[in-house]
Write a protein that holds these residues in place. Structure first.
Motif, PDB file in Angstrom:
ATOM      1  N   GLY A  53     112.767 -96.232 -29.358  1.00 51.45           N
ATOM      2  CA  GLY A  53     111.441 -96.463 -29.905  1.00 51.45           C
ATOM      3  C   GLY A  53     110.382 -96.052 -28.894  1.00 51.45           C
ATOM      4  O   GLY A  53     110.680 -95.921 -27.701  1.00 51.45           O
ATOM      5  N   THR A  54     109.154 -95.870 -29.357  1.00 47.69           N
ATOM      6  CA  THR A  54     108.079 -95.411 -28.473  1.00 47.69           C
ATOM      7  C   THR A  54     106.804 -96.185 -28.724  1.00 47.69           C
ATOM      8  O   THR A  54     106.377 -96.381 -29.870  1.00 47.69           O
ATOM      9  N   LEU A  55     106.178 -96.591 -27.657  1.00 48.27           N
ATOM     10  CA  LEU A  55     104.902 -97.292 -27.735  1.00 48.27           C
ATOM     11  C   LEU A  55     103.794 -96.293 -28.073  1.00 48.27           C
ATOM     12  O   LEU A  55     103.604 -95.294 -27.368  1.00 48.27           O
ATOM     13  N   ILE A  56     103.075 -96.532 -29.191  1.00 43.53           N
ATOM     14  CA  ILE A  56     101.964 -95.656 -29.559  1.00 43.53           C
ATOM     15  C   ILE A  56     100.627 -96.399 -29.502  1.00 43.53           C
ATOM     16  O   ILE A  56      99.581 -95.797 -29.726  1.00 43.53           O
ATOM     17  N   ALA A  57     100.657 -97.678 -29.226  1.00 47.73           N
ATOM     18  CA  ALA A  57      99.487 -98.528 -28.987  1.00 47.73           C
ATOM     19  C   ALA A  57     100.026 -99.724 -28.210  1.00 47.73           C
ATOM     20  O   ALA A  57     101.237 -99.971 -28.197  1.00 47.73           O
ATOM     21  N   PRO A  58      99.170-100.486 -27.532  1.00 44.98           N
ATOM     22  CA  PRO A  58      99.685-101.584 -26.707  1.00 44.98           C
ATOM     23  C   PRO A  58     100.604-102.553 -27.453  1.00 44.98           C
ATOM     24  O   PRO A  58     101.447-103.206 -26.833  1.00 44.98           O
ATOM     25  N   ARG A  59     100.464-102.606 -28.775  1.00 50.76           N
ATOM     26  CA  ARG A  59     101.257-103.571 -29.528  1.00 50.76           C
ATOM     27  C   ARG A  59     102.129-102.920 -30.610  1.00 50.76           C
ATOM     28  O   ARG A  59     102.762-103.619 -31.405  1.00 50.76           O
ATOM     29  N   LEU A  60     102.177-101.588 -30.666  1.00 55.01           N
ATOM     30  CA  LEU A  60     102.885-100.910 -31.745  1.00 55.01           C
ATOM     31  C   LEU A  60     103.964 -99.966 -31.225  1.00 55.01           C
ATOM     32  O   LEU A  60     103.711 -99.153 -30.326  1.00 55.01           O
ATOM     33  N   VAL A  61     105.148-100.055 -31.832  1.00 55.30           N
ATOM     34  CA  VAL A  61     106.272 -99.196 -31.483  1.00 55.30           C
ATOM     35  C   VAL A  61     106.691 -98.407 -32.710  1.00 55.30           C
ATOM     36  O   VAL A  61     106.858 -98.965 -33.799  1.00 55.30           O
ATOM     37  N   LEU A  62     106.880 -97.115 -32.521  1.00 57.96           N
ATOM     38  CA  LEU A  62     107.291 -96.218 -33.596  1.00 57.96           C
ATOM     39  C   LEU A  62     108.781 -95.937 -33.485  1.00 57.96           C
ATOM     40  O   LEU A  62     109.287 -95.661 -32.399  1.00 57.96           O
ATOM     41  N   THR A  63     109.496 -95.993 -34.616  1.00 57.21           N
ATOM     42  CA  THR A  63     110.931 -95.717 -34.618  1.00 57.21           C
ATOM     43  C   THR A  63     111.350 -95.263 -36.015  1.00 57.21           C
ATOM     44  O   THR A  63     110.502 -95.022 -36.880  1.00 57.21           O
ATOM     45  N   ALA A  64     112.652 -95.132 -36.237  1.00 55.34           N
ATOM     46  CA  ALA A  64     113.175 -94.733 -37.548  1.00 55.34           C
ATOM     47  C   ALA A  64     113.434 -95.958 -38.414  1.00 55.34           C
ATOM     48  O   ALA A  64     113.866 -97.006 -37.921  1.00 55.34           O
ATOM     49  N   ALA A  65     113.201 -95.834 -39.709  1.00 57.11           N
ATOM     50  CA  ALA A  65     113.390 -96.964 -40.627  1.00 57.11           C
ATOM     51  C   ALA A  65     114.829 -97.439 -40.655  1.00 57.11           C
ATOM     52  O   ALA A  65     115.098 -98.642 -40.725  1.00 57.11           O
ATOM     53  N   HIS A  66     115.791 -96.509 -40.592  1.00 55.99           N
ATOM     54  CA  HIS A  66     117.182 -96.938 -40.747  1.00 55.99           C
ATOM     55  C   HIS A  66     117.672 -97.787 -39.581  1.00 55.99           C
ATOM     56  O   HIS A  66     118.710 -98.444 -39.687  1.00 55.99           O
ATOM     57  N   CYS A  67     116.906 -97.825 -38.491  1.00 58.40           N
ATOM     58  CA  CYS A  67     117.262 -98.698 -37.366  1.00 58.40           C
ATOM     59  C   CYS A  67     117.152-100.176 -37.747  1.00 58.40           C
ATOM     60  O   CYS A  67     117.721-101.038 -37.077  1.00 58.40           O
ATOM     61  N   LEU A  68     116.411-100.473 -38.811  1.00 56.50           N
ATOM     62  CA  LEU A  68     116.190-101.855 -39.224  1.00 56.50           C
ATOM     63  C   LEU A  68     117.103-102.283 -40.361  1.00 56.50           C
ATOM     64  O   LEU A  68     116.833-103.267 -41.045  1.00 56.50           O
ATOM     65  N   PHE A  69     118.191-101.540 -40.564  1.00 57.09           N
ATOM     66  CA  PHE A  69     119.163-101.882 -41.597  1.00 57.09           C
ATOM     67  C   PHE A  69     120.553-102.017 -40.985  1.00 57.09           C
ATOM     68  O   PHE A  69     120.910-101.285 -40.058  1.00 57.09           O
TER      69      PHE A  69
END
Length: 271
Positions: A53-69
């Motif tokens: 995952g990658t931090l794109i704001a101090p409180r937000l992380v961007l990743t792939a949806a299937h990681c949450l299944f």
């Protein structure tokens, strides 16, 4: 599926000399090597697996949806069991954060038939319990998707390199169509959600997120989810107060990892 087939034919049409120019993976073991990439981290998922995952704001992380299944039950994972380890390297992280809320693209279907639609919606945004405010961990910006032939790079963790990230500074966009990027970037299990960067004038910006890897005529390629409208939609979902954990419907469809689809002849292996 026809659109995906056309996309892969475009990828195969890229000549092999272009692929030969790809940079090798470099493991970022030292603080000096990893300094510019501290906002890329490992997402530990309930002690059973991980993504990138990658931090794109101090409180937000961007990743792939299937990681949450959960790949076995096909249900949403309680994001309270997910931890973001910013800059994870050899047993230590620059910051540890639990996840407060998580939104996935509303059109994403987990383990549905592999298609351009599935890949282009494979995006999730995680809100951390507390912001990361550390001068050594600077969030990355995002930018428009690149064009075929452009050079990009990727930073990712993977099955055989889970304790430190690796950088492939130069790989190539082979094709882009219907919100999907096909690249020559090297990915493997654990690379899901990894940022694909464009680097201009020494500044790295995220143009895509790794969704899957595939094989075309024996050549390995990676599939990335383009940003733009999908990311704006997820940000709007968080602003609207969404992202509280709800279990997914048990009727979600499933595809076996490594299955070869009759329509395209491409072998998909979800990282």
């Amino acid at each position: 599926m026809r659109r995906l087939m056309a996309l892969f034919l475009m990828a195969v049409a890229i000549s092999s000399p272009v692929l030969a120019q790809d940079g090798a993976l470099k493991r970022l073991d030292s603080g000096v090597d990893a300094a510019a990439w501290e906002a890329v981290g490992r997402l530990d998922i309930g002690g059973t697996g991980f993504c990138t995952g990658t931090l794109i704001a101090p409180r937000l992380v961007l990743t792939a949806a299937h990681c949450l299944f959960d790949s076995s039950t096909r249900e949403r994972i309680d994001h309270g069991e997910v931890t973001f380890l910013a800059g994870w390297r050899n047993g230590r992280a620059g910051a540890y954060r639990k996840i407060r809320r998580a939104v996935v693209h509303p059109d994403y279907v987990f383990d549905g038939q592999v298609s351009s639609e599935r890949v282009r919606n494979d995006l999730a945004l995680l809100e951390l319990e507390r912001p990361i405010q550390n001068t050594t961990i600077q969030p990355f910006g995002t930018t428009a998707r690149p064009r075929a032939g452009d050079s990009v790079g990727v930073v990712s963790y993977a099955r055989d390199r889970s304790e430190a990230p690796s950088l492939q500074e130069v790989c190539t966009v082979l094709a882009q169509q219907e919100g999907v990027l096909v690249t020559s970037c090297s990915v493997d299990f654990g690379s899901s959600g990894a940022p694909i960067f464009s680097i201009e004038n020494g500044v790295a910006q995220i143009v895509s997120v790794v969704s899957a890897k595939a094989e075309v005529n024996g050549d390995a390629v990676s599939l990335g989810t383009a940003l733009g409208a999908p990311l704006a939609l997820l940000q709007a979902e968080l602003v609207a107060g969404k992202g509280v954990f709800l279990e997914a419907s048990p009727t979600s469809r499933r595809i076996i990892v490594g299955q070869t689809t009759n329509q395209t002849g491409a072998k998909f292996v979800r990282p």
